[in-house]
Design a protein around this motif. Structure first.
Motif, PDB file in Angstrom:
ATOM      1  N   ALA A  65       0.848  -1.194   0.000  1.00  0.00           N
ATOM      2  CA  ALA A  65       0.000   0.000   0.000  1.00  0.00           C
ATOM      3  C   ALA A  65       0.884   1.245   0.000  1.00  0.00           C
ATOM      4  O   ALA A  65       1.933   1.279   0.633  1.00  0.00           O
ATOM      5  CB  ALA A  65      -0.902  -0.003   1.230  1.00  0.00           C
ATOM      6  N   ILE A  66       0.440   2.272  -0.704  1.00  0.00           N
ATOM      7  CA  ILE A  66       1.154   3.556  -0.716  1.00  0.00           C
ATOM      8  C   ILE A  66       0.375   4.508   0.184  1.00  0.00           C
ATOM      9  O   ILE A  66      -0.734   4.910  -0.144  1.00  0.00           O
ATOM     10  CB  ILE A  66       1.282   4.108  -2.145  1.00  0.00           C
ATOM     11  CG1 ILE A  66       2.016   3.104  -3.027  1.00  0.00           C
ATOM     12  CG2 ILE A  66       2.005   5.447  -2.129  1.00  0.00           C
ATOM     13  CD1 ILE A  66       2.052   3.474  -4.487  1.00  0.00           C
ATOM     14  N   THR A  67       0.946   4.843   1.310  1.00  0.00           N
ATOM     15  CA  THR A  67       0.280   5.703   2.287  1.00  0.00           C
ATOM     16  C   THR A  67       0.683   7.152   2.053  1.00  0.00           C
ATOM     17  O   THR A  67       1.471   7.464   1.166  1.00  0.00           O
ATOM     18  CB  THR A  67       0.668   5.291   3.717  1.00  0.00           C
ATOM     19  OG1 THR A  67       2.055   5.587   3.919  1.00  0.00           O
ATOM     20  CG2 THR A  67       0.420   3.805   3.956  1.00  0.00           C
ATOM     21  N   GLU A  68       0.173   8.041   2.905  1.00  0.00           N
ATOM     22  CA  GLU A  68       0.521   9.459   2.783  1.00  0.00           C
ATOM     23  C   GLU A  68       2.000   9.710   3.044  1.00  0.00           C
ATOM     24  O   GLU A  68       2.546  10.736   2.644  1.00  0.00           O
ATOM     25  CB  GLU A  68      -0.315  10.296   3.756  1.00  0.00           C
ATOM     26  CG  GLU A  68      -0.073   9.945   5.209  1.00  0.00           C
ATOM     27  CD  GLU A  68      -1.033  10.637   6.142  1.00  0.00           C
ATOM     28  OE1 GLU A  68      -0.583  11.066   7.210  1.00  0.00           O
ATOM     29  OE2 GLU A  68      -2.219  10.754   5.801  1.00  0.00           O
ATOM     30  N   HIS A  69       2.662   8.780   3.728  1.00  0.00           N
ATOM     31  CA  HIS A  69       4.092   8.927   4.020  1.00  0.00           C
ATOM     32  C   HIS A  69       4.976   8.228   2.989  1.00  0.00           C
ATOM     33  O   HIS A  69       6.189   8.351   3.034  1.00  0.00           O
ATOM     34  CB  HIS A  69       4.412   8.360   5.405  1.00  0.00           C
ATOM     35  CG  HIS A  69       3.644   9.042   6.487  1.00  0.00           C
ATOM     36  ND1 HIS A  69       3.878  10.344   6.860  1.00  0.00           N
ATOM     37  CD2 HIS A  69       2.622   8.606   7.244  1.00  0.00           C
ATOM     38  CE1 HIS A  69       3.050  10.681   7.820  1.00  0.00           C
ATOM     39  NE2 HIS A  69       2.258   9.640   8.073  1.00  0.00           N
ATOM     40  N   GLY A  70       4.399   7.447   2.078  1.00  0.00           N
ATOM     41  CA  GLY A  70       5.159   6.718   1.069  1.00  0.00           C
ATOM     42  C   GLY A  70       4.964   5.221   1.213  1.00  0.00           C
ATOM     43  O   GLY A  70       3.885   4.759   1.565  1.00  0.00           O
ATOM     44  N   VAL A  71       6.015   4.480   0.977  1.00  0.00           N
ATOM     45  CA  VAL A  71       5.978   3.017   1.040  1.00  0.00           C
ATOM     46  C   VAL A  71       6.852   2.558   2.197  1.00  0.00           C
ATOM     47  O   VAL A  71       8.017   2.945   2.301  1.00  0.00           O
ATOM     48  CB  VAL A  71       6.495   2.395  -0.283  1.00  0.00           C
ATOM     49  CG1 VAL A  71       6.531   0.887  -0.187  1.00  0.00           C
ATOM     50  CG2 VAL A  71       5.625   2.826  -1.442  1.00  0.00           C
ATOM     51  N   ARG A  72       6.298   1.719   3.050  1.00  0.00           N
ATOM     52  CA  ARG A  72       7.040   1.186   4.205  1.00  0.00           C
ATOM     53  C   ARG A  72       7.524  -0.208   3.851  1.00  0.00           C
ATOM     54  O   ARG A  72       6.749  -1.079   3.471  1.00  0.00           O
ATOM     55  CB  ARG A  72       6.099   1.132   5.406  1.00  0.00           C
ATOM     56  CG  ARG A  72       6.758   0.711   6.664  1.00  0.00           C
ATOM     57  CD  ARG A  72       7.112   1.943   7.463  1.00  0.00           C
ATOM     58  NE  ARG A  72       7.551   1.519   8.785  1.00  0.00           N
ATOM     59  CZ  ARG A  72       8.559   2.048   9.402  1.00  0.00           C
ATOM     60  NH1 ARG A  72       9.187   3.061   8.863  1.00  0.00           N
ATOM     61  NH2 ARG A  72       8.930   1.623  10.575  1.00  0.00           N
ATOM     62  N   LEU A  73       8.842  -0.420   3.945  1.00  0.00           N
ATOM     63  CA  LEU A  73       9.447  -1.700   3.576  1.00  0.00           C
ATOM     64  C   LEU A  73      10.561  -2.017   4.559  1.00  0.00           C
ATOM     65  O   LEU A  73      11.549  -1.280   4.646  1.00  0.00           O
ATOM     66  CB  LEU A  73       9.998  -1.611   2.148  1.00  0.00           C
ATOM     67  CG  LEU A  73      10.683  -2.817   1.574  1.00  0.00           C
ATOM     68  CD1 LEU A  73       9.719  -3.983   1.450  1.00  0.00           C
ATOM     69  CD2 LEU A  73      11.265  -2.495   0.215  1.00  0.00           C
ATOM     70  N   HIS A  74      10.407  -3.096   5.303  1.00  0.00           N
ATOM     71  CA  HIS A  74      11.409  -3.530   6.283  1.00  0.00           C
ATOM     72  C   HIS A  74      11.805  -2.401   7.239  1.00  0.00           C
ATOM     73  O   HIS A  74      12.977  -2.079   7.385  1.00  0.00           O
ATOM     74  CB  HIS A  74      12.653  -4.097   5.593  1.00  0.00           C
ATOM     75  CG  HIS A  74      12.369  -5.266   4.722  1.00  0.00           C
ATOM     76  ND1 HIS A  74      11.829  -6.444   5.187  1.00  0.00           N
ATOM     77  CD2 HIS A  74      12.546  -5.447   3.397  1.00  0.00           C
ATOM     78  CE1 HIS A  74      11.701  -7.298   4.195  1.00  0.00           C
ATOM     79  NE2 HIS A  74      12.116  -6.713   3.094  1.00  0.00           N
TER      80      HIS A  74
END
Length: 90
Positions: free
Chosen positions: A56-65
């Motif tokens: 998912a692309i949130t308002e903060h960007g992409v969360r990965l690890h």
């Protein structure tokens, strides 16, 4: 890395059907039988070889690890559900 060096039950050489081969061993057997022609990869080929992760692309960007990645190009996609129903909106 371990995947390519570990024997897999589904990889069998036609001449040695009782012995499970690793992907590297099977590659060696196939190259010996069919030969090898090096073909340069295009830019699109390199992109196709990258791992895929539905995220998912949130308002903060992409969360990965535990890291957040953001860029202006993500703007139109923020908060938008995916059109692929099987991916649960990611």
């Amino acid at each position: 890395m371990h995947y390519h060096h570990r024997p897999h039950q589904g990889l069998r050489h036609p001449m040695l059907p009782k012995i499970a081969l690793s992907p590297n061993q099977m590659w060696t057997a196939l190259v010996a039988a069919a030969g090898y022609v090096p073909v340069p990869l295009t830019d699109n080929d390199y992109l196709e070889l990258l791992p895929v992760r539905w995220q998912a692309i949130t308002e903060h960007g992409v969360r990965l690890h535990h890291r957040t990645y953001d860029h202006d190009l993500l703007g139109p996609h923020r908060g938008q559900p995916s059109t692929v129903a099987a991916r649960g909106g990611k």
